[in-house]
Scaffold this active site. Structure first.
Site, PDB file in Angstrom:
ATOM      1  N   THR A  36      46.576  38.700  45.653  1.00 39.88           N
ATOM      2  CA  THR A  36      45.600  39.771  45.890  1.00 39.88           C
ATOM      3  C   THR A  36      46.098  40.696  47.002  1.00 39.88           C
ATOM      4  OG1 THR A  36      44.300  38.535  47.531  1.00 39.88           O
ATOM      5  CG2 THR A  36      43.707  38.243  45.196  1.00 39.88           C
ATOM      6  N   THR A  39      49.707  45.641  46.824  1.00 47.46           N
ATOM      7  CA  THR A  39      50.363  46.928  46.596  1.00 47.46           C
ATOM      8  C   THR A  39      51.197  47.358  47.806  1.00 47.46           C
ATOM      9  OG1 THR A  39      48.337  48.035  47.318  1.00 47.46           O
ATOM     10  CG2 THR A  39      48.655  47.781  44.931  1.00 47.46           C
ATOM     11  N   ILE A  42      52.280  42.479  53.423  1.00 42.81           N
ATOM     12  CA  ILE A  42      52.641  41.070  53.229  1.00 42.81           C
ATOM     13  C   ILE A  42      52.489  40.671  51.760  1.00 42.81           C
ATOM     14  CG2 ILE A  42      51.923  38.707  53.809  1.00 42.81           C
ATOM     15  CD1 ILE A  42      51.175  39.765  56.630  1.00 42.81           C
ATOM     16  N   GLY A  43      51.418  41.131  51.118  1.00 44.83           N
ATOM     17  CA  GLY A  43      51.177  40.784  49.710  1.00 44.83           C
ATOM     18  C   GLY A  43      52.289  41.273  48.803  1.00 44.83           C
ATOM     19  N   TYR A 177      37.064  40.270  62.927  1.00 46.09           N
ATOM     20  CA  TYR A 177      38.227  39.895  62.114  1.00 46.09           C
ATOM     21  C   TYR A 177      38.572  38.423  62.362  1.00 46.09           C
ATOM     22  CZ  TYR A 177      43.171  39.712  60.672  1.00 46.09           C
ATOM     23  OH  TYR A 177      44.373  39.375  60.090  1.00 46.09           O
TER      24      TYR A 177
HETATM   25  P1  NAD Z   1      47.956  45.893  54.670  1.00 48.58           P
HETATM   26  O1  NAD Z   1      46.802  46.686  55.129  1.00 48.58           O
HETATM   27  O2  NAD Z   1      49.331  46.442  54.866  1.00 48.58           O
HETATM   28  O3  NAD Z   1      47.774  45.542  53.126  1.00 48.58           O
HETATM   29  C1  NAD Z   1      46.538  45.047  52.688  1.00 48.58           C
HETATM   30  C2  NAD Z   1      46.497  44.965  51.192  1.00 48.58           C
HETATM   31  O4  NAD Z   1      45.172  44.556  50.843  1.00 48.58           O
HETATM   32  C3  NAD Z   1      46.748  46.282  50.496  1.00 48.58           C
HETATM   33  O5  NAD Z   1      47.482  46.049  49.312  1.00 48.58           O
HETATM   34  C4  NAD Z   1      45.333  46.792  50.161  1.00 48.58           C
HETATM   35  O6  NAD Z   1      45.294  47.574  48.993  1.00 48.58           O
HETATM   36  C5  NAD Z   1      44.602  45.483  49.937  1.00 48.58           C
HETATM   37  N1  NAD Z   1      43.156  45.615  50.171  1.00 48.58           N
HETATM   38  C6  NAD Z   1      42.533  46.042  51.284  1.00 48.58           C
HETATM   39  N2  NAD Z   1      41.200  46.088  51.086  1.00 48.58           N
HETATM   40  C7  NAD Z   1      41.014  45.667  49.810  1.00 48.58           C
HETATM   41  C8  NAD Z   1      39.865  45.503  48.995  1.00 48.58           C
HETATM   42  N3  NAD Z   1      38.638  45.824  49.434  1.00 48.58           N
HETATM   43  N4  NAD Z   1      40.039  45.063  47.743  1.00 48.58           N
HETATM   44  C9  NAD Z   1      41.277  44.784  47.253  1.00 48.58           C
HETATM   45  N5  NAD Z   1      42.392  44.918  47.965  1.00 48.58           N
HETATM   46  C10 NAD Z   1      42.246  45.367  49.225  1.00 48.58           C
HETATM   47  O7  NAD Z   1      47.788  44.469  55.332  1.00 48.58           O
HETATM   48  P2  NAD Z   1      48.818  43.302  55.736  1.00 48.58           P
HETATM   49  O8  NAD Z   1      49.165  43.480  57.159  1.00 48.58           O
HETATM   50  O9  NAD Z   1      49.896  43.193  54.723  1.00 48.58           O
HETATM   51  O10 NAD Z   1      47.820  42.048  55.674  1.00 48.58           O
HETATM   52  C11 NAD Z   1      47.732  41.215  54.534  1.00 48.58           C
HETATM   53  C12 NAD Z   1      46.976  39.962  54.923  1.00 48.58           C
HETATM   54  O11 NAD Z   1      47.656  39.325  56.004  1.00 48.58           O
HETATM   55  C13 NAD Z   1      45.546  40.221  55.408  1.00 48.58           C
HETATM   56  O12 NAD Z   1      44.700  39.209  54.934  1.00 48.58           O
HETATM   57  C14 NAD Z   1      45.687  40.146  56.920  1.00 48.58           C
HETATM   58  O13 NAD Z   1      44.488  39.748  57.534  1.00 48.58           O
HETATM   59  C15 NAD Z   1      46.763  39.088  57.065  1.00 48.58           C
HETATM   60  N6  NAD Z   1      47.470  39.145  58.344  1.00 48.58           N
HETATM   61  C16 NAD Z   1      48.189  40.241  58.690  1.00 48.58           C
HETATM   62  C17 NAD Z   1      48.850  40.271  59.916  1.00 48.58           C
HETATM   63  C18 NAD Z   1      49.673  41.449  60.353  1.00 48.58           C
HETATM   64  O14 NAD Z   1      49.989  41.532  61.568  1.00 48.58           O
HETATM   65  N7  NAD Z   1      50.078  42.341  59.464  1.00 48.58           N
HETATM   66  C19 NAD Z   1      48.752  39.182  60.784  1.00 48.58           C
HETATM   67  C20 NAD Z   1      47.995  38.083  60.399  1.00 48.58           C
HETATM   68  C21 NAD Z   1      47.377  38.075  59.169  1.00 48.58           C
END
Ligand code: NAD
Length: 287
Positions: A36, A39, A42-43, A177
């Site tokens: 999930t 796009t 991390i995903g 968060y």
């Molecule tokens: P990002 O914002 O770069 O990407 C988030 C992704 O989630 C995007 O593909 C976006 O389209 C999707 N998304 C957001 N809201 C959505 C919704 N309502 N419905 C469907 N898709 C949705 O974020 P990231 O940094 O890659 O984070 C990914 C995960 O890792 C998150 O759960 C975040 O909490 C966790 N995380 C990130 C970090 C960091 O420092 N980047 C650290 C710890 C945990």
């Protein structure tokens, strides 16, 4: 070096140079994974690594345009990639239902979609608490409720919640968060308790600060609130907000995906009910 790119060098006398490089096989061929929020960030990196390992991957984002764009990039980076996508906004239960109809069964579920934003505690209204809870926690609950019983019936499956170091070190700049990330650990461990004696595992991976597109935006917002440009804000973030980081830099998205891809693989069968840290040593804990 990533776990799925470990190479073994065998003395040249045993064969020609190229055949001397053996890639660790994570045994993911034939498995189907839903990632999930994939796009970007991390995903996207998780989807890419699973594809590199030969898995079939369904990506997800909120719009068809963003999904198509990500699929094009993935197909370019992983020739022959078996990738498709389904849009769903996790703040809308009806869209999650439609996703489950479109993708009735998977072997691997990566609950990665999540949102974060710095905001002073007193400025967070009820709606924001509920919105964070719905997108960050209910997303994984709704999908697991559907896929988990099917995994148990097949006697194989992987569910991985992408939580955060913020689940344990609650960030003062976004308590809402941190609260959702702690909740993910609870759901993850609880589900693992229901896997006794099966080939299903449920784990959480806790990334630390990671250089994703979303974090670039976060640093800009944090800087704006402190009157700093993004470079100053990044340096200040590690000094002031995350001083216990041993890495003292953002992890790359690939460094997080390495651990997730391994945990999703059959090789990780003995890892269950765990909160696995890829936090750059930020959490001051031995276990
Ligand atoms: P990002 O914002 O770069 O990407 C988030 C992704 O989630 C995007 O593909 C976006 O389209 C999707 N998304 C957001 N809201 C959505 C919704 N309502 N419905 C469907 N898709 C949705 O974020 P990231 O940094 O890659 O984070 C990914 C995960 O890792 C998150 O759960 C975040 O909490 C966790 N995380 C990130 C970090 C960091 O420092 N980047 C650290 C710890 C945990």
């Amino acid at each position: 070096m990533s776990i799925n790119h470990i190479i073994l060098f065998i003395p040249a006398k045993h064969g020609p140079l190229l055949s001397n490089i053996i890639r660790m096989d994570l045994q993911l061929k034939g498995k189907t994974a839903l990632v999930t929020g994939s796009t970007q960030g991390i995903g996207f990196a998780i989807a890419q690594q699973l594809l590199q390992e030969g898995a079939t991957v369904i990506i997800n984002g909120r719009t068809t345009a963003r999904i198509d764009e990500a699929i094009t990039r993935l197909k370019k980076e992983v020739p022959g990639a078996k990738v498709s996508g389904v849009p769903a906004d996790f703040s809308k239960a009806a869209e999650v239902e439609a996703l489950l109809k479109a993708v009735p069964d998977v072997d691997i579920l990566i609950n990665n979609a999540g949102i974060f934003e710095p905001k002073a505690f007193v400025d967070i209204p009820d709606e924001e608490w509920f919105r964070f809870f719905e997108i960050n926690v209910m997303s994984g609950i709704r999908l697991s409720r559907h896929y988990f019983p099917k995994m148990l019936a097949k006697n194989w499956g992987r569910i991985i919640f992408i939580a955060s170091e913020s689940a344990i070190m609650i960030p003062k700049e976004m308590i809402h968060y941190g609260f959702t990330k702690t909740a993910q650990l609870s759901v993850s461990r609880g589900l693992a308790e229901l896997t006794v004696g099966t080939g299903v595992t449920v784990n959480s991976v806790l990334p630390g600060p990671t250089r994703s597109e979303g974090v670039d935006e976060f640093i800009k917002q944090l800087g704006a609130s402190k009157g700093m440009n993004p470079e100053e804000a990044e340096a200040d973030f590690f000094q002031t907000d995350r001083p216990s980081s041993l890495l003292q830099r953002f992890a790359t998205v690939q460094e997080i995906a390495n651990l997730v891809t391994y945990t999703a693989s059959p090789l990780a069968a003995a890892t269950n009910g765990a909160a696995l840290r890829a936090d750059g040593g930020l959490v001051r804990s031995i276990i």
